[in-house]
Structures are given as structure tokens and as C-alpha cells.
Scaffold this active site. Sequence first.
Site, PDB file in Angstrom:
ATOM      1  N   GLU A   1      -6.922  18.609   4.501  1.00 42.90           N
ATOM      2  CA  GLU A   1      -5.719  17.803   4.727  1.00 42.90           C
ATOM      3  C   GLU A   1      -4.563  18.366   3.893  1.00 42.90           C
ATOM      4  OE1 GLU A   1      -7.461  13.369   5.623  1.00 42.90           O
ATOM      5  OE2 GLU A   1      -7.232  13.838   3.516  1.00 42.90           O
TER       6      GLU A   1
ATOM      7  N   ARG B   1      -3.297  17.616  11.527  1.00 42.28           N
ATOM      8  CA  ARG B   1      -2.216  16.852  10.890  1.00 42.28           C
ATOM      9  C   ARG B   1      -1.651  17.455   9.597  1.00 42.28           C
ATOM     10  NH1 ARG B   1      -6.873  13.612  10.265  1.00 42.28           N
ATOM     11  NH2 ARG B   1      -7.700  13.590   8.134  1.00 42.28           N
ATOM     12  N   ASP B   2      -0.613  16.790   9.110  1.00 44.69           N
ATOM     13  CA  ASP B   2       0.027  17.016   7.815  1.00 44.69           C
ATOM     14  C   ASP B   2       0.845  18.310   7.763  1.00 44.69           C
ATOM     15  OD1 ASP B   2      -1.418  14.729   7.285  1.00 44.69           O
ATOM     16  OD2 ASP B   2      -2.995  15.761   6.171  1.00 44.69           O
TER      17      ASP B   2
ATOM     18  N   PHE C   1       2.146   9.655  10.096  1.00 40.98           N
ATOM     19  CA  PHE C   1       1.274  10.203   9.055  1.00 40.98           C
ATOM     20  C   PHE C   1       2.055  11.213   8.192  1.00 40.98           C
ATOM     21  CE2 PHE C   1      -3.493   9.556  10.229  1.00 40.98           C
ATOM     22  CZ  PHE C   1      -3.293   8.194  10.322  1.00 40.98           C
TER      23      PHE C   1
ATOM     24  N   TRP D   1       0.806  -1.231   0.000  1.00 41.09           N
ATOM     25  CA  TRP D   1       0.000   0.000   0.000  1.00 41.09           C
ATOM     26  C   TRP D   1       0.840   1.282   0.000  1.00 41.09           C
ATOM     27  CZ3 TRP D   1      -4.697   1.869  -0.689  1.00 41.09           C
ATOM     28  CH2 TRP D   1      -4.978   3.155  -0.211  1.00 41.09           C
ATOM     29  N   MET D   2       0.388   2.264  -0.788  1.00 40.96           N
ATOM     30  CA  MET D   2       0.968   3.611  -0.751  1.00 40.96           C
ATOM     31  C   MET D   2      -0.160   4.638  -0.817  1.00 40.96           C
ATOM     32  SD  MET D   2       3.567   5.452  -3.463  1.00 40.96           S
ATOM     33  CE  MET D   2       2.373   5.804  -4.758  1.00 40.96           C
ATOM     34  N   ASN D   3      -0.053   5.737  -0.014  1.00 42.75           N
ATOM     35  CA  ASN D   3      -0.876   6.915  -0.301  1.00 42.75           C
ATOM     36  C   ASN D   3       0.003   8.155  -0.385  1.00 42.75           C
ATOM     37  OD1 ASN D   3      -1.575   6.029   2.637  1.00 42.75           O
ATOM     38  ND2 ASN D   3      -2.268   8.121   2.728  1.00 42.75           N
ATOM     39  N   ASP D   4      -0.283   9.216   0.324  1.00 42.22           N
ATOM     40  CA  ASP D   4       0.327  10.529   0.064  1.00 42.22           C
ATOM     41  C   ASP D   4       1.848  10.559  -0.135  1.00 42.22           C
ATOM     42  OD1 ASP D   4      -2.148  10.762   1.237  1.00 42.22           O
ATOM     43  OD2 ASP D   4      -1.535  12.151   2.788  1.00 42.22           O
TER      44      ASP D   4
ATOM     45  N   TRP E   1      -4.769   0.306   3.464  1.00 40.18           N
ATOM     46  CA  TRP E   1      -4.230   1.236   4.460  1.00 40.18           C
ATOM     47  C   TRP E   1      -4.086   0.547   5.818  1.00 40.18           C
ATOM     48  CZ3 TRP E   1      -5.309   3.601   9.103  1.00 40.18           C
ATOM     49  CH2 TRP E   1      -4.627   4.785   9.373  1.00 40.18           C
TER      50      TRP E   1
ATOM     51  N   GLN F   1       3.431   7.695   2.293  1.00 42.11           N
ATOM     52  CA  GLN F   1       2.635   6.937   3.246  1.00 42.11           C
ATOM     53  C   GLN F   1       2.609   5.486   2.768  1.00 42.11           C
ATOM     54  OE1 GLN F   1       0.349   8.400   6.192  1.00 42.11           O
ATOM     55  NE2 GLN F   1       2.482   8.986   6.004  1.00 42.11           N
TER      56      GLN F   1
HETATM   57  C1  FRU Z   1      -4.461  12.163   3.230  1.00 38.27           C
HETATM   58  C2  FRU Z   1      -4.286  11.580   4.625  1.00 38.27           C
HETATM   59  C3  FRU Z   1      -3.560  12.538   5.528  1.00 38.27           C
HETATM   60  C4  FRU Z   1      -2.951  11.639   6.554  1.00 38.27           C
HETATM   61  C5  FRU Z   1      -2.605  10.411   5.737  1.00 38.27           C
HETATM   62  C6  FRU Z   1      -2.748   9.130   6.492  1.00 38.27           C
HETATM   63  O1  FRU Z   1      -4.626  11.228   2.238  1.00 38.27           O
HETATM   64  O2  FRU Z   1      -5.561  11.233   5.144  1.00 38.27           O
HETATM   65  O3  FRU Z   1      -4.371  13.554   6.063  1.00 38.27           O
HETATM   66  O4  FRU Z   1      -1.827  12.185   7.173  1.00 38.27           O
HETATM   67  O5  FRU Z   1      -3.476  10.410   4.630  1.00 38.27           O
HETATM   68  O6  FRU Z   1      -2.234   8.061   5.771  1.00 38.27           O
END
Ligand code: FRU
Length: 533
Positions: free
Chosen positions: A236, A184-185, A109, A50-53, A77, A69
Site C-alpha cells: 500500500e 490504489r494509493d 481513498f 476517525w483518521m488514518n493515512d 473506519w 483519510q
Molecule cells: C492504508 C490504506 C490504503 C487505503 C486507505 C483506506 O492504511 O489501507 O491502502 O487507500 O488506507 O482508508
Amino acid sequence: MNKTIALLVFPLLPFLLAACQSPGRPGENNSGACREPHRPQFHFSPPEKWMNDPNGMVFYDGEYHLFYQHYPDSNVWGPMHWGHAVSTDLVHWEHLPIALYPDSLGYIFSGSAVVDRNNTSGFGQDGKPPLVAIFTYHNMPAEKAGRKDFQYQGIAYSNDKGRGWTKYAGNPVVPNTGNIRDFRDPKVIWHEDSQQWIMVFAAYDHVKFWGSKDLKKWEHLSDFGKEWGSHGGVWECPDLFPLKVEERGETKWVLLLSINPGGPNGGSATQYFIGNFDGKSFTPDASFSPSVKGEKAVWLDYGRDNYAGVTWSDIPKEDGRRLFLGWMSNWDYAQAVPTEAWRSAMTLPRSLELRKTQAGYRLFSQPVRELASLRENTRALEPGDIQRQLDLTQKTGLSPAQMELILEFEPRPGAPADFGVELSNSKGERYRVGYNAATGRFYSDRTGAGQHAFSEKFGAAVHTAPRLSTGKTIRFHLCFDVASAELFADEGATVMTDIFFPTETFSMAKIYVDKGRVNLVRGEAWALKRIWD
Ligand code: FRU
């Protein structure tokens, strides 16, 4: 392994390992690396899972760092880590070991990274500036226990070009003030005029600005946003940076802000504000407003698949570009898309420019010029009227699976034109990206582009975007990469990024003209090489 195979494979190992590293393991034959169905060939994707941001994007000592992420144990996730890759050209990526692991303070995060040039933090060693990462801790047990203050900001530093990281013993550096669940972020920048670090992060329906002299002690400066922009979802991943306005002697401040849900075509998307930042607070320009009636925000990208994007820190002054990268997915369906070994990719890196248009200040996005290094087999298309269609496969001999196109059209007087580019396969699946002069909107249509049953939110509607430019010539700059399309229309004034999942790779491409008459005034096509070999 038998001896003959070993003799053949061992000399190749360094090359195989430098490749995408998936799905094979060291020592196994992984010549199929990164060639799974739907795997992008010139976009960044994680070797597996898995990958996100995108996170911690910083340029240091000749390398563009990309953290992300990442949940290394699953393709959905989960407990967040920072995965890591570096590039020297923004096009080819080398995967590195995971940089940040969850600890007793929480999951790691999203966040940012900076080069602490003056060693304000004191983390530097041997006269060399440290890299400092600033991220959110998400404390799962605290959340499960019903607390609201389970997110707070921490830092870590590296003295070896981002390979090894030490978490600061005094974490968290910004505790959760105000009991805000979404807190966050952090994106951190050095603010020259006030000689301090500025941290901007999201707090549910607004952003907070904090200031620091040393990256360790922070004070709250101001809040922005409750009465501004779109609030269809939680805020975010903000970003804040100054940008020169093209062909004018002024500089404006840009505030990027991702929002989920509430995007113009549903789900996750990124809005932005143009204004001023004085070292304490952000004030949008009085004239800054959406150009389209009924819209609450100005959007960076109208496609469904560009989220949580931010820009690289510490790009050298001689370069001067503002370089952006987003996550090429959408929380509406990201965890269900039909890929197994890995999940999701990043957008192409883009260069952001600020221009003054008749609608006011607007960001223009274009793929970075380095992408051109992947071009091969240049094909020029003959200018002329296109009656109903022009077969691009026949004219160029190029595969639409990995293709870049620059097409300039002039609709002829008469009935409003509806035209664009279509990709298709022998199964009758098709993807269309086009412009409809009657509505004045670009569109991206993946409703018949293959698999979509994995989520009812995926293939339900055609995505549209208002045309900002009023020029007579309509310019499509398109990048297709197996399972994605990126449209940079009119030099990046209107952008759409969408992913799709044909059951068989698209093998045919054409320009179609459904209504009206269209003159192709310029057409160029390239095959784009894959980046993992
Ligand atoms: C955005 C988010 C961020 C958070 C991260 C968690 O996609 O929800 O706000 O830090 O992903 O993986």
C-alpha cells in the site's frame, strides 16, 4: 449563556476556535480543547472522529497541506473522505473543512497532490497553477456485488489554495486494468528528465508506474516488486523520489512501500528500496539488501506505529529537504485504541536523508528542525557514569508527558550493557525504550505501559530494532508526547515509533542501567509546548 460569561467568552472566541476545536463547538466553552486523556499535545490529530493515512501532502504558497483519510461520522473506519489541515511551520496546524467527499464513483481513498506549475492539466485559472489531487476511488457497491475492479484512480483540482475542490468530469483517469482488487494509493511526481508526470500506486503484491503529460491521460509504463522485499501482507501507499546521498556527489531514487501485515514487529510497517528510476522503470541497486540475516526488507521504522507515510510534494528547492509524515497507528488495533472523541495521530514530521553506511545506502529520519521552536526550559545533564539509575524528574523538574531528550551514552568495557529511559506513573505502569548491547538491538517495551486489553496484539511483545551504526557513542533522540514515544537513534539510523495508553499520565522519568556500566557523555532535556493554544 448568561451575560457575564458571554462577555468573557466572545472576545476569546477566535482563539478558542483556532485551537484544536474539540470537543467543544463554536460558542461553547472549549477551553479543555484537545486535553482529553491520551490526546497528543504536539502531534497532529483530527479534531474529532476517525483518521488514518496522511494524504495529498503538498507545499503551496507558504502552506504545508495535510489531507488525511477521515470518516467524520464515527471513530472507526468507514466511508472515506479527505480531512484537511494546513500549517506554515510544520508544527502548528489549522483545521479546515473536509476537502473531498465520497461520490457516485466511490469513497475517497489515499493519494497525493501536486502543484501543476505549467498548467499541463489546463485546470489553472488567471495564470495561477492549480493544485491537483490524485486519489483512489473505492466503489463499495461494486465490491459488495463481487466485482474485483472496484478501485481506480481519480483526480480533482483547486484554484483557491486547496480550500475548494472540483472533481474532474472525466474520472476515473486510471481504470482498474487487470481486475486487481488492491489497486490504489497513487503518488504523483513530476519527472524532469522525461518531462512527464509519473504515478506510482500499489497493486496487491507490486507497484505500477504510469506516465502522463497532462495528469488526465495516463499510460502504463512498468511494474516492480513481485520478487522484491517483504510480502507478508498487501502492498500500500508507495512513494517515489530522488534523494542526494549525503557527502557524496550522487543522487539515488527511493521507493517507500507500506505493507500490512508483515512488519518487523507485527502488523503494518513501511519498507523501502534504493535504486534508479529512468522515467519508465525502477531498478534497485545491485548492492541494496537488508543488513540483518533473515530479514526480507529494509524498514523505515521498527516501531509498530508509523504506517502509510509518504513525503511532501513541491518543497521549494532552496529548502531542499525531503519531508515525511506517517500515520501513528497500526491496523492491528487502530480501531480499538482507548480514545473516544478522536482516533489516532500522525508521527512527527521528519526529514529524510540518504547516507552510505557499511550496510549500504540507508535512509536516516530525524524530526524536522522546526520542532525546536516548541522547546522551553532547556536542561543540561551532568556527564558522568550512571550506576543504576539517574532520576530525570528530580534532575530536570520536567514532565515526561511532553518532553524531548538527547542522550549520548558510552558503555564502559566489561559486561554488555542494557540501559535506556523509563517513564512511569504512580500506578506502577511503565514504558521503556533502551538498548541491549548483548543483542545489539534497541527495544521499545510497552507491555506494562497501561491499557492493552482492547487488543491482544497491542501489548503482547517487546519491539526490537537492530542497531545500524557501529559508532562507540550510542545516541538516543527521544520525543515523548502523552501517549507516544519516538526514538531516533544514532542520528536517525534506527527509528522506533510506538504509542501507549497509561491509565494515568506518566509523571516520572529516569535513565536506568540494568546491566553493565554506562557513561553519559551528553544529556539535554526540554519541555515541549503544546501546539493547540
Ligand atoms: C492504508 C490504506 C490504503 C487505503 C486507505 C483506506 O492504511 O489501507 O491502502 O487507500 O488506507 O482508508
